[in-house]
Design an enzyme around this catalytic site. Structure first.
Site, PDB file in Angstrom:
ATOM      1  CG  ASP A 171      56.787  67.238  36.323  1.00  0.00           C
ATOM      2  OD1 ASP A 171      56.580  67.519  37.976  1.00  0.00           O
ATOM      3  OD2 ASP A 171      55.899  68.042  35.996  1.00  0.00           O
TER       4      ASP A 171
ATOM      5  CG  HIS B  21      59.647  64.936  46.925  1.00  0.00           C
ATOM      6  ND1 HIS B  21      59.785  64.954  45.758  1.00  0.00           N
ATOM      7  CD2 HIS B  21      59.075  66.262  47.588  1.00  0.00           C
ATOM      8  CE1 HIS B  21      59.148  66.270  44.938  1.00  0.00           C
ATOM      9  NE2 HIS B  21      58.856  66.623  46.388  1.00  0.00           N
TER      10      HIS B  21
ATOM     11  CG  LEU C  80      75.187  55.559  33.452  1.00  0.00           C
ATOM     12  CD1 LEU C  80      74.478  55.649  32.588  1.00  0.00           C
ATOM     13  CD2 LEU C  80      73.703  54.975  34.649  1.00  0.00           C
TER      14      LEU C  80
HETATM   15  C1  FPP Z   1      59.750  66.792  40.330  1.00  0.00           C
HETATM   16  O1  FPP Z   1      57.523  66.666  40.823  1.00  0.00           O
HETATM   17  C2  FPP Z   1      60.364  66.532  40.894  1.00  0.00           C
HETATM   18  C3  FPP Z   1      61.093  67.281  41.663  1.00  0.00           C
HETATM   19  C4  FPP Z   1      60.844  68.557  41.920  1.00  0.00           C
HETATM   20  C5  FPP Z   1      62.544  67.206  42.456  1.00  0.00           C
HETATM   21  C6  FPP Z   1      62.899  65.146  41.431  1.00  0.00           C
HETATM   22  C7  FPP Z   1      62.994  65.001  43.161  1.00  0.00           C
HETATM   23  C8  FPP Z   1      63.373  63.682  43.321  1.00  0.00           C
HETATM   24  C9  FPP Z   1      63.374  62.693  41.857  1.00  0.00           C
HETATM   25  C10 FPP Z   1      63.379  62.647  44.110  1.00  0.00           C
HETATM   26  C11 FPP Z   1      64.741  62.715  44.510  1.00  0.00           C
HETATM   27  C12 FPP Z   1      66.223  63.156  43.918  1.00  0.00           C
HETATM   28  C13 FPP Z   1      67.043  62.470  44.054  1.00  0.00           C
HETATM   29  C14 FPP Z   1      68.166  62.343  43.369  1.00  0.00           C
HETATM   30  C15 FPP Z   1      67.266  61.223  44.891  1.00  0.00           C
HETATM   31  P1  FPP Z   1      56.769  67.274  41.738  1.00  0.00           P
HETATM   32  O2  FPP Z   1      57.093  67.210  42.872  1.00  0.00           O
HETATM   33  O3  FPP Z   1      56.465  68.677  40.920  1.00  0.00           O
HETATM   34  O4  FPP Z   1      55.595  66.298  41.252  1.00  0.00           O
HETATM   35  P2  FPP Z   1      54.495  67.406  41.018  1.00  0.00           P
HETATM   36  O5  FPP Z   1      54.410  67.974  39.825  1.00  0.00           O
HETATM   37  O6  FPP Z   1      53.068  66.451  40.837  1.00  0.00           O
HETATM   38  O7  FPP Z   1      53.821  67.847  42.067  1.00  0.00           O
END
Ligand code: FPP
Length: 225
Positions: free
Chosen positions: A13, A30, A125
């Site tokens: 997150d 992202h 892994l």
């Molecule tokens: C939460 O951060 C993250 C997500 C909902 C998506 C997770 C995606 C990635 C880590 C990148 C893509 C993944 C791969 C495997 C290529 P948020 O956007 O909700 O952050 P915030 O809470 O600060 O708004």
């Protein structure tokens, strides 16, 4: 004897906040988040005690985000899984998606299938990406798959889940203290670690220090030591 972090699960997150605090778009966050996925996966692949890494990449609730953000995440995923193919193979990493993939586009499903097939023989892994994943959805799908079998036992239901593996260590970045529908069943006896670090800034050093603390915790699994 110290604990072995055989199965680590991470709620990644903070991508959006990381980007916004730098005056950048959430999409940029992202992209940096994907870079952290690559770095942390490679660290885990080279760690002698880690067998499985489960990462929450897209939840059943994430469809509620603005259309453009969802579209960007889908494209990013597709690009990541295509571009990383070589690293999975060289790192002996098996790719195993969990979640209901039926809602994804045909092209994304093909990339997911291809990577799963091509890494099937890797025995290092296991990197399990949670894609359109929600714990409640997973449990309901498992119960429906077992129906009308009765009685349903813990073992039977466990084995019908997308992920039938207990978690040892569950980490959430980004400062919130909640599980957000991620691997609820599998986390029954997981050790939970929460860090304020935003996912794009999460480093292998921080992971190493969490593992060090995890190793010293007394795990009793409801019994007495
Ligand atoms: C939460 O951060 C993250 C997500 C909902 C998506 C997770 C995606 C990635 C880590 C990148 C893509 C993944 C791969 C495997 C290529 P948020 O956007 O909700 O952050 P915030 O809470 O600060 O708004």
């Amino acid at each position: 004897m110290s604990n072995r972090p055989s199965h680590i699960a991470i709620i990644m997150d903070g991508n959006g906040r990381w980007a916004e605090s730098r005056g950048k778009t959430r999409s940029h966050g992202h992209e940096q988040g994907a870079e952290s996925v690559r770095i942390i996966t490679s660290y885990c692949a080279n760690h002698p005690d880690i067998d499985r890494l489960s990462l929450y990449a897209f939840s059943t609730e994430n469809w509620k985000r603005p259309k453009l953000e969802v579209e960007f995440l889908m494209k990013l995923l597709e690009k990541y899984l295509k571009n990383e193919r070589k690293n999975y193979l060289e790192g002996n990493i098996r790719f195993e998606p969990i979640g209901d993939l039926s809602l994804f586009s045909k092209s994304l499903r093909k990339v997911i299938d291809d990577l799963q097939n091509v890494t099937q023989g890797c025995n290092g892994l296991v990197q399990s990406l949670a894609l359109n994943y929600g714990s409640r959805d997973e449990i309901v799908r498992a119960v429906n798959a077992l129906f009308p079998h009765t009685p349903i036992t813990v073992e039977l239901l466990n084995n019908a889940l997308d992920c039938p593996h207990n978690i040892d260590l569950l980490i959430r970045t980004g400062g919130d203290h909640r599980l957000s529908n991620f691997l609820l069943w599998q986390a029954a006896y997981a050790e939970l670690f929460f860090t304020n670090t935003l996912w794009p800034e999460f480093t292998t050093d921080e992971l190493e220090s969490i593992i060090k603390k995890f190793k010293t915790v007394e795990r009793r699994f409801g019994g007495l030591n």
